[in-house]
Design a protein around this motif. Structure first.
Motif, mmCIF file in Angstrom:
data_model
loop_
_atom_site.group_PDB
_atom_site.id
_atom_site.type_symbol
_atom_site.label_atom_id
_atom_site.label_comp_id
_atom_site.label_asym_id
_atom_site.label_seq_id
_atom_site.Cartn_x
_atom_site.Cartn_y
_atom_site.Cartn_z
ATOM 1 N N PHE A 27 -5.798 6.858 -0.733
ATOM 2 C CA PHE A 27 -6.616 7.165 0.442
ATOM 3 C C PHE A 27 -6.145 6.276 1.582
ATOM 4 C CE2 PHE A 27 -10.348 6.617 3.200
ATOM 5 C CZ PHE A 27 -10.689 7.943 3.429
ATOM 6 N N LYS A 28 -5.966 6.855 2.747
ATOM 7 C CA LYS A 28 -5.675 6.080 3.958
ATOM 8 C C LYS A 28 -6.559 6.622 5.069
ATOM 9 C CE LYS A 28 -2.045 4.035 6.745
ATOM 10 N NZ LYS A 28 -0.675 3.528 6.685
ATOM 11 N N PRO A 29 -7.507 5.815 5.574
ATOM 12 C CA PRO A 29 -8.465 6.324 6.556
ATOM 13 C C PRO A 29 -7.797 6.892 7.803
ATOM 14 C CG PRO A 29 -9.123 4.151 5.751
ATOM 15 C CD PRO A 29 -7.738 4.400 5.245
ATOM 16 N N GLN A 30 -6.822 6.139 8.322
ATOM 17 C CA GLN A 30 -6.134 6.548 9.550
ATOM 18 C C GLN A 30 -4.661 6.183 9.435
ATOM 19 O OE1 GLN A 30 -7.441 5.110 13.663
ATOM 20 N NE2 GLN A 30 -5.430 4.151 13.437
ATOM 21 N N ASN A 31 -3.808 7.122 9.714
ATOM 22 C CA ASN A 31 -2.371 6.872 9.703
ATOM 23 C C ASN A 31 -1.807 7.247 11.060
ATOM 24 O OD1 ASN A 31 0.195 6.281 8.874
ATOM 25 N ND2 ASN A 31 0.236 7.722 7.171
ATOM 26 N N MET A 32 -0.703 6.621 11.437
ATOM 27 C CA MET A 32 0.031 7.020 12.636
ATOM 28 C C MET A 32 1.484 7.245 12.245
ATOM 29 S SD MET A 32 0.643 5.147 16.328
ATOM 30 C CE MET A 32 -0.952 5.593 17.023
ATOM 31 N N SER A 33 1.903 8.497 12.255
ATOM 32 C CA SER A 33 3.258 8.823 11.831
ATOM 33 C C SER A 33 3.583 10.253 12.221
ATOM 34 C CB SER A 33 3.402 8.658 10.314
ATOM 35 O OG SER A 33 4.688 9.044 9.883
ATOM 36 N N ASN A 34 4.835 10.483 12.596
ATOM 37 C CA ASN A 34 5.327 11.841 12.798
ATOM 38 C C ASN A 34 6.034 12.366 11.558
ATOM 39 O OD1 ASN A 34 4.379 12.573 15.319
ATOM 40 N ND2 ASN A 34 6.051 11.565 16.400
ATOM 41 N N VAL B 45 -15.517 9.540 -0.035
ATOM 42 C CA VAL B 45 -16.411 9.891 -1.142
ATOM 43 C C VAL B 45 -15.876 11.116 -1.888
ATOM 44 C CG1 VAL B 45 -18.729 10.699 -1.710
ATOM 45 C CG2 VAL B 45 -18.428 8.831 -0.075
ATOM 46 N N GLU B 46 -15.313 12.067 -1.142
ATOM 47 C CA GLU B 46 -14.745 13.263 -1.774
ATOM 48 C C GLU B 46 -13.585 12.902 -2.690
ATOM 49 O OE1 GLU B 46 -12.315 17.167 -0.205
ATOM 50 O OE2 GLU B 46 -14.032 16.479 0.975
ATOM 51 N N VAL B 47 -12.688 12.047 -2.208
ATOM 52 C CA VAL B 47 -11.541 11.629 -3.027
ATOM 53 C C VAL B 47 -12.015 10.898 -4.274
ATOM 54 C CG1 VAL B 47 -9.536 10.095 -3.081
ATOM 55 C CG2 VAL B 47 -9.899 11.588 -1.118
ATOM 56 N N ALA B 48 -13.052 10.085 -4.118
ATOM 57 C CA ALA B 48 -13.553 9.294 -5.244
ATOM 58 C C ALA B 48 -14.326 10.123 -6.266
ATOM 59 C CB ALA B 48 -14.449 8.171 -4.727
ATOM 60 N N GLY B 49 -14.570 11.372 -5.964
ATOM 61 C CA GLY B 49 -15.483 12.160 -6.772
ATOM 62 C C GLY B 49 -15.030 12.439 -8.190
ATOM 63 N N ASP B 50 -13.718 12.491 -8.437
ATOM 64 C CA ASP B 50 -13.277 12.864 -9.789
ATOM 65 C C ASP B 50 -12.156 11.975 -10.314
ATOM 66 O OD1 ASP B 50 -11.255 13.746 -8.134
ATOM 67 O OD2 ASP B 50 -10.932 15.626 -9.218
ATOM 68 N N VAL B 51 -12.157 10.683 -9.899
ATOM 69 C CA VAL B 51 -11.124 9.762 -10.355
ATOM 70 C C VAL B 51 -11.748 8.476 -10.870
ATOM 71 C CG1 VAL B 51 -9.396 10.687 -8.754
ATOM 72 C CG2 VAL B 51 -10.805 8.748 -8.044
ATOM 73 N N ASP B 52 -10.916 7.695 -11.546
ATOM 74 C CA ASP B 52 -11.341 6.376 -12.004
ATOM 75 C C ASP B 52 -11.141 5.315 -10.928
ATOM 76 O OD1 ASP B 52 -11.874 7.277 -14.733
ATOM 77 O OD2 ASP B 52 -9.692 7.422 -14.951
ATOM 78 N N TYR B 53 -10.034 5.443 -10.170
ATOM 79 C CA TYR B 53 -9.706 4.454 -9.135
ATOM 80 C C TYR B 53 -9.220 5.152 -7.875
ATOM 81 C CZ TYR B 53 -9.939 0.778 -12.667
ATOM 82 O OH TYR B 53 -10.377 -0.084 -13.636
ATOM 83 N N VAL B 54 -9.642 4.613 -6.735
ATOM 84 C CA VAL B 54 -9.092 4.996 -5.436
ATOM 85 C C VAL B 54 -8.380 3.766 -4.877
ATOM 86 C CG1 VAL B 54 -9.541 5.874 -3.122
ATOM 87 C CG2 VAL B 54 -11.002 6.590 -5.021
ATOM 88 N N LEU B 55 -7.104 3.925 -4.566
ATOM 89 C CA LEU B 55 -6.319 2.847 -3.967
ATOM 90 C C LEU B 55 -6.168 3.160 -2.485
ATOM 91 C CD1 LEU B 55 -3.587 2.262 -6.706
ATOM 92 C CD2 LEU B 55 -5.865 1.242 -6.473
ATOM 93 N N VAL B 56 -6.750 2.309 -1.661
ATOM 94 C CA VAL B 56 -6.840 2.546 -0.223
ATOM 95 C C VAL B 56 -5.767 1.733 0.491
ATOM 96 C CG1 VAL B 56 -8.359 2.495 1.797
ATOM 97 C CG2 VAL B 56 -9.330 2.853 -0.493
#
Length: 488
Positions: A37-44, A120-131
């Motif tokens: 998960f990355k809340p905000q990214n800046m990249s083309n 929260v959506e990403v976390a819904g069906d996993v054991d770990y979220v790496l942000v």
């Protein structure tokens, strides 16, 4: 319930994207369900997702490492720079607006609820979220309204590991300094530091680790030695072009102009990996090499502006001379649009409204309008019949007589254009050179029969995961993660 841990950097390009990718694969190899998960990214450098949007290329690689399909929730806010002071704002995979930096920084906190919902959506069906955080965690001048680093971590109550790059020098000062300048409540979330990109004998940093533990009061993990095969993995943003190495001596010579707003430049990675290919990224102020077999015009985030820059460098003259001498030219996405007679932007999607004269090497015209096309594609190359996979990520419609000679077929639909002499080609398909059969057909005898590009990505991810297992206490890292709680 899922647990989460966030990785922030003392600066940009300290390797946090690859650390997260490697840990995603390591945890997946251990049998955990894990997601990035990355809340905000800046990249083309972006990728098309399974749910029909776009996210940063780094998050797509991390999803692949986790053995999950990439989805827009993994990177809910993506900023795609269009000029020196503004960006296209992509929210949940779809273009929402083009804003100046000043406008975006003033309004970005309004996106925090959508970011938290995606988390929260990403976390819904996993054991770990790496942000993964963005840029530097110590940019206190940008702390107000932040959604990328501590603004998100505080709102979601996610603990933080601070990553520093020892290869740059000054890593001790960068870690201590970061903790010294950030707000006390932000610093309280930092549970460990991590030393990345170490060269030499790791024991030489034992005293440095002890100093960091004593001075900061938190654990110091690593150092993680430099992993050479990381170069085989797609890079996140244009910072990688500063260290873009060319292979000399290849029998098939490709020249690529470095456009100011170059986009999706990972299209070049499979060609760089070919032992028989010499790929040169031509820098501003340099002339196109006269011995090139192919000039490749890459994608662009602002096609008309980059076409103006191409002309300002005199590359248009070089391209015309190359074509007159019998050389081949391939344009991908924005590069394809540049090869036509004109590019019209009546709605001002990429800048001021107007029309630019193209290079005129293809008898087509482009109008930038309508909804951005974001699709994963399977196709075949018309000339060779070789199958290929790729993706569409572009605005606008291109039409003209050279479209009667398509570059590829996507099902029954003609894609791209080829000139009457067959030496000028344009396509909207990104990622096409990752298909081994097509790449070999396109570059001919210069191609290696042994290079399996996608298999090499998998091998590098597994290798990096093993590397992290050897040099990091992953069990300790997992102990730092905390349960994702109900937010808001």
């Amino acid at each position: 319930m899922a647990k989460a841990l966030m990785f922030m950097g003392t600066g940009s390009d300290v390797g946090k994207s690859l650390i997260v990718a490697g840990l995603c694969r390591a945890l997946a190899n251990r049998g955990y369900k894990v997601a990035p998960f990355k809340p905000q990214n800046m990249s083309n450098n972006a990728a098309v997702t399974a749910d029909g949007g776009e996210i940063g290329r780094a998050q797509a690689l991390q999803a692949r490492a986790a053995r999950r399909d990439p989805v827009t929730a993994m990177n809910p806010v993506l900023l795609k720079p269009e000029g020196e002071t503004g960006s296209q704002v992509v929210v949940r995979g779809q273009r929402r607006a083009s804003l100046s930096a000043r406008q975006y920084w003033a309004e970005r906190d309004q996106l925090l609820p959508e970011v938290l919902d995606a988390f929260v959506e990403v976390a819904g069906d996993v054991d770990y979220v790496l942000v993964e955080g963005a840029g530097s965690a110590s940019e206190v001048n940008l702390r107000a309204n932040d959604i990328a680093n501590f603004g998100f971590a505080r709102a979601a109550r996610v603990p933080v590991v601070l990553v520093g790059d020892i290869h740059r020098g000054g890593v001790i000062a960068s870690i201590v300094g970061t903790l010294a300048v950030i707000e006390p409540d932000d610093a309280a979330l930092v549970r460990a530091s991590l030393i990345n990109k170490f060269f030499g004998d790791p024991a030489l940093f034992d005293a440095g680790k002890a100093f960091l533990v004593e001075r900061t009061g938190i654990a110091c993990l690593g150092p993680v030695p430099h992993f050479p095969d990381a170069a085989r993995l797609p890079a996140e943003d244009a910072l990688a072009l500063e260290d873009f190495s060319t292979r000399a001596g290849g029998v098939f010579r490709i020249a690529v102009p470095r456009l100011p707003r170059i986009a999706n430049f990972d299209d070049l990675d499979p060609l760089r990996a070919e032992p028989g290919v010499s790929l040169r990224l031509v820098q501003p102020g340099e002339a196109m090499p006269r011995d090139a077999d192919l000039i490749l015009l890459p994608g662009s985030k602002a096609t008309r502006a980059d076409l103006a820059a191409l002309r300002a460098n005199g590359w248009d003259v070089d391209i015309m001379a190359h074509h007159r001498a019998g050389g081949a030219v391939l344009g991908i996405c924005g590069g394809y649009q540049m090869l036509g007679r004109s590019i019209a932007d009546p709605e001002g999607i990429e800048g001021a409204p107007g029309t630019s004269e193209g290079l005129g090497l293809l008898d087509v015209e482009t109008v930038l309008a309508g909804r951005k096309q974001l699709r994963l594609e399977t196709a075949y190359h018309v000339q060779s019949g070789a199958p290929l996979s790729g993706y569409h990520m572009h605005m606008g419609v291109t039409e003209g007589t050279d479209r009667s000679r398509p570059f590829a077929m996507v099902g029954a639909e003609a894609e791209g254009a080829v000139s009457a002499d067959g030496r000028v080609m344009g396509t909207y398909l990104h990622g096409l050179f990752a298909s081994d059969g097509f790449r070999r057909a396109f570059i001919g005898q210069a191609a290696s029969a042994d290079l399996a590009y996608e298999a090499g990505i998998e091998s590098a991810l597994d290798g990096f995961a093993d590397h992290l297992e050897r040099h990091l206490d992953i069990d300790y890292l997992l102990s730092l993660a905390e349960t994702v709680e109900t937010i808001r």
